[in-house]
Design a protein around this motif. Sequence first.
Motif, PDB file in Angstrom:
ATOM      1  N   GLN A  63      -6.728  -5.082  -3.032  1.00 15.88           N
ATOM      2  CA  GLN A  63      -6.446  -4.178  -1.916  1.00 15.88           C
ATOM      3  C   GLN A  63      -7.474  -4.347  -0.796  1.00 15.88           C
ATOM      4  OE1 GLN A  63      -6.357  -0.661  -4.364  1.00 15.88           O
ATOM      5  NE2 GLN A  63      -4.132  -0.497  -4.250  1.00 15.88           N
ATOM      6  N   PHE A 116       0.849  -1.186   0.000  1.00 15.89           N
ATOM      7  CA  PHE A 116       0.000   0.000   0.000  1.00 15.89           C
ATOM      8  C   PHE A 116       0.889   1.241   0.000  1.00 15.89           C
ATOM      9  CE2 PHE A 116      -3.588  -2.497   0.458  1.00 15.89           C
ATOM     10  CZ  PHE A 116      -4.745  -1.784   0.754  1.00 15.89           C
ATOM     11  N   PHE A 126     -10.813   1.111  -3.565  1.00 11.48           N
ATOM     12  CA  PHE A 126      -9.743   0.118  -3.612  1.00 11.48           C
ATOM     13  C   PHE A 126     -10.056  -0.958  -4.647  1.00 11.48           C
ATOM     14  CE2 PHE A 126      -8.152   0.597   1.074  1.00 11.48           C
ATOM     15  CZ  PHE A 126      -7.861   1.920   0.812  1.00 11.48           C
TER      16      PHE A 126
END
Length: 495
Positions: A430, A414, A426
């Motif tokens: 993610q 990240f 996202f």
Amino acid sequence: MSLINISDLTFAYDGSYDNIFENVSFQIDTDWKLGFSGRNGRGKTTFLNLLLGKYEYSGTIATNMQFEYFPYEIEDYSKLTIDVIHSIHFDFQEWELIRELSLLDVSEDVLDRPFSTLSNGEQTKVLLATLFLKENSYLLIDEPTNHLDSKARRIVSDYLKAKHGYILVSHDRKFLDHCVDHILSINKTNIEIQKGNFSSWWENKQMQDNYEMEENEKLQKDIKRLTKAAKRTSDWSNQVEARKIGFDPTKTEKSLTRRAVEGAKSKKMMKRSKAIEFRQCQAIEEKSKLLKNIENAEQLKISPLSFYTKTLVNLEDVSIFYGEKQACSNVSFTIEQGDRIALCGKNGTGKSSIIKLICGEQLTYTGKLEKSSRLVISYVSQDTSYLKGNLSEFAVLHNIDESLFKTILRKLDFTRTMFDKNMESFSGGQKKKVLIAKSLCEKAHLYIWDEPLNFIDVLSRMQIEELLLQYQPTILFVEHDTSFCETITTKRINL
């Protein structure tokens, strides 16, 4: 053979200052079975959407191909499966569809069932069969293995291997190895294409990374040595220059030629100093070209708790029911401290139901389930659709250490800019990393992860493998990535 030419492609989402792609140029042969690899959030799905013309961009994408994207969006899951297929692709012969379904090991009777009654795996196979009815399009296949069991993945990889060219996004190593002949990888600073499968690309990448690290180490030593030499030579030159000026050679050394000698020596020293500085600049420039695409895969940590008894959970002849429908029958197994158990079986055999029952969900079941009320469980679900808001709010809501939570996410690639965004923006991978990072923050006796690797990139999968092997927490998981299971499993339960 047709070509897709990408030239000086630059793209950023509206309102974002960060370019996803910047002046990117490469070429794709549509005969290639092209595996598409890269860490989560690097822009794989975005690139496919650019090919489809969904976003405005600068640069050029030149091709005469028509593109078709998988997975399809389904508007009404209550429709019969055959009607869902017709809504996607109306111009086909039914025998062609039945042929494709047969190749994917799907019975044609699914066509007369509501699409919502099909398992996730069956839905995926039906939509893949529909995709390959469009023979005149270049196919963009995005994560087809999610929710497919191991057997289904082998069937789909065999199916794809027999097909014509396509772009395939997948993080399943064995799946990619079996059905691609080129790899397109989005690296930190560039995009590259190599001939071969994922394993050959990964081997080449490791060799290149090792070479760059060795060169970087040598250049660091050279720069340090040259810096000292440049300073030493510069000091000598200054000393000689000082001796040349400010004295009368006839009185000091009784030599009229002394000033010229000192001048020549000073000039020689200055020339040598500049040569060393030039070599130093060259070494620094060479060093700056290295390590830009080396992926940081820092070690993750977990803090499992020790339980006061060896046995954590015991199931005997457990059968689970949803109304009159039986999800699984007569399941028996024991979870003991240190076990890393893979719960295996085809889609629809009740794996997620077993997990939910152990986690305490109120399900109708028969048989015996034994677990202590003091057993602490950390759970990662399949579903990520409920993730909303920012990461700080998520940490507070789940009572986890925000600093540790974000540190783990940083190790899972990240960027710091992600911490200011809402989770709705996202990528699928993610979002899954958010749930895994939350679980790694939690001190638990038993970790239960339901398909944790869906959408997760390969490098992060390897980080998680290393974590589980090093810390050896007690874990029960459902996962269809064969490489992952073979690496970390101590026991398999087949449903």
